[in-house]
Design an enzyme around this catalytic site. Structure first.
Site, PDB file in Angstrom:
ATOM      1  N   TYR A   1       0.842  -1.163   0.135  1.00 42.26           N
ATOM      2  CA  TYR A   1      -0.015  -0.221   0.110  1.00 42.26           C
ATOM      3  C   TYR A   1       1.004   1.288   0.060  1.00 42.26           C
ATOM      4  O   TYR A   1       2.153   1.200   0.236  1.00 42.26           O
ATOM      5  CB  TYR A   1      -0.998   0.094   1.370  1.00 42.26           C
ATOM      6  CG  TYR A   1      -0.227   0.214   2.404  1.00 42.26           C
ATOM      7  CD1 TYR A   1      -0.099   1.535   3.184  1.00 42.26           C
ATOM      8  CD2 TYR A   1       0.217  -0.571   3.389  1.00 42.26           C
ATOM      9  CE1 TYR A   1       0.309   2.130   4.112  1.00 42.26           C
ATOM     10  CE2 TYR A   1       0.958  -0.425   4.369  1.00 42.26           C
ATOM     11  CZ  TYR A   1       0.936   0.827   4.912  1.00 42.26           C
ATOM     12  OH  TYR A   1       1.619   1.200   5.978  1.00 42.26           O
ATOM     13  N   CYS A   2       0.108   2.434  -0.263  1.00 41.09           N
ATOM     14  CA  CYS A   2       0.963   3.710  -0.326  1.00 41.09           C
ATOM     15  C   CYS A   2       0.160   4.661   0.470  1.00 41.09           C
ATOM     16  O   CYS A   2      -0.935   4.529   1.353  1.00 41.09           O
ATOM     17  CB  CYS A   2       1.630   4.141  -1.540  1.00 41.09           C
ATOM     18  SG  CYS A   2       0.218   4.383  -2.670  1.00 41.09           S
ATOM     19  N   ARG A   3       0.068   5.877  -0.161  1.00 40.52           N
ATOM     20  CA  ARG A   3      -0.816   6.864   0.495  1.00 40.52           C
ATOM     21  C   ARG A   3      -2.280   6.787  -0.260  1.00 40.52           C
ATOM     22  O   ARG A   3      -3.311   6.688   0.705  1.00 40.52           O
ATOM     23  CB  ARG A   3      -0.337   8.485   0.255  1.00 40.52           C
ATOM     24  CG  ARG A   3      -1.133   9.454   0.866  1.00 40.52           C
ATOM     25  CD  ARG A   3      -0.840  10.695   0.586  1.00 40.52           C
ATOM     26  NE  ARG A   3      -1.177  11.153  -0.871  1.00 40.52           N
ATOM     27  CZ  ARG A   3      -2.194  11.755  -1.273  1.00 40.52           C
ATOM     28  NH1 ARG A   3      -3.047  11.723  -0.179  1.00 40.52           N
ATOM     29  NH2 ARG A   3      -2.545  12.039  -2.443  1.00 40.52           N
TER      30      ARG A   3
ATOM     31  N   ILE B   1      -3.438   4.442   2.225  1.00 39.72           N
ATOM     32  CA  ILE B   1      -3.752   4.628   3.425  1.00 39.72           C
ATOM     33  C   ILE B   1      -4.726   5.659   3.970  1.00 39.72           C
ATOM     34  O   ILE B   1      -5.630   5.521   5.092  1.00 39.72           O
ATOM     35  CB  ILE B   1      -2.545   4.771   4.655  1.00 39.72           C
ATOM     36  CG1 ILE B   1      -2.808   4.489   5.941  1.00 39.72           C
ATOM     37  CG2 ILE B   1      -1.807   5.923   4.370  1.00 39.72           C
ATOM     38  CD1 ILE B   1      -1.632   4.425   6.834  1.00 39.72           C
TER      39      ILE B   1
END
Length: 248
Positions: A97-99, A125
């Site tokens: 995952y990332c932002r 996230i």
């Protein structure tokens, strides 16, 4: 009627021509090597605790400001053409995952091109409704071979860390009886203080005073940053069990 048939045939030929030029009709989440999953599925996989590695591909400063518990940080921009040392097993499940979901797709595609076969990308996230923690995470990885009955156990003298353990098998081109691997311990700080964590290589059914062990001492600051202040792993290293410690 003839004119209608000709127009339909021309339309089919046009669609075929688009496919021939490489325009895939497959959705993005079916790209070879990784698949896109929703965040509820990702939560369920994390709860199973079957050794999946959670990978945060944001920058380190973003990671420290808040990340999913147990995630390790491998920034997308640091992923090149060689496999990250934190991910030695190409067959291990990776939850990425990332932002917002952009960098995680880039990272998943790059890792898939390196041969990682079980990649699950689940977006950003900013949409995560599960638990988020701040501060750092420490990963300690040490050689292990459970086929001998031995395995590493971790115990702390103060309840300052949440400790999560997993096993990483050594990659083999063909199945090899008795092949070893590594155990990875993730130490997630819960509160400030000083703690000693002792790692013991033992058979659970026949522990003895002669079991190989080493201890590390850590200081945790108010902002949950981790400092290694004592490393007693020299004896283990001398016997071929040199631990690798990395703070994310």
């Amino acid at each position: 009627m003839k004119r209608t048939g000709i127009l339909l045939l021309a339309g089919l030929l046009l669609l075929t021509g688009c496919s021939a030029e490489g325009r895939s009709t497959e959705p993005p989440d079916t790209a070879p090597g990784y698949r896109q999953i929703d965040q509820e599925t990702a939560k369920q996989m994390m709860e199973q605790d079957d050794g999946a590695v959670i990978v945060d591909v944001r920058r380190f400063d973003e990671y420290e400001s808040g990340h999913i518990p147990g995630a390790i940080c491998i920034p997308n921009e640091s992923i090149g053409e060689t496999r990250p040392e934190e991910l030695p097993d190409p067959d291990q499940t990776l939850l990425i995952y990332c932002r917002s979901g952009n960098r995680s797709k880039q990272a998943a595609a790059k890792l898939a091109a390196m041969g990682y076969a079980r990649i699950c990308e689940f977006g950003g996230i900013i949409d995560w409704t599960g638990e988020v923690v701040t501060g750092q995470t420490l990963a300690l990885t040490v050689a292990s071979n459970p086929t001998t009955g031995f395995g590493w156990e971790a115990a702390q003298d103060a309840d300052l860390f949440e400790i999560r353990g997993s096993y990483i098998a050594e990659p083999q081109s063909e199945p090899v009886s008795g092949a070893g691997g590594w155990q990875r311990f993730l130490l997630i700080p819960k509160q400030a203080g000083t703690a000693q964590v002792t790692f013991t290589y033992t058979r659970p059914w026949e522990r003895s005073d002669g079991d190989l062990c080493f201890s590390c001492r850590f200081e945790i600051s108010e902002d949950l940053a981790i400092t290694l202040i004592g490393d007693g792993s020299a004896e283990a290293a001398a016997q071929g069990f040199a631990p690798a410690v990395k703070i994310y």
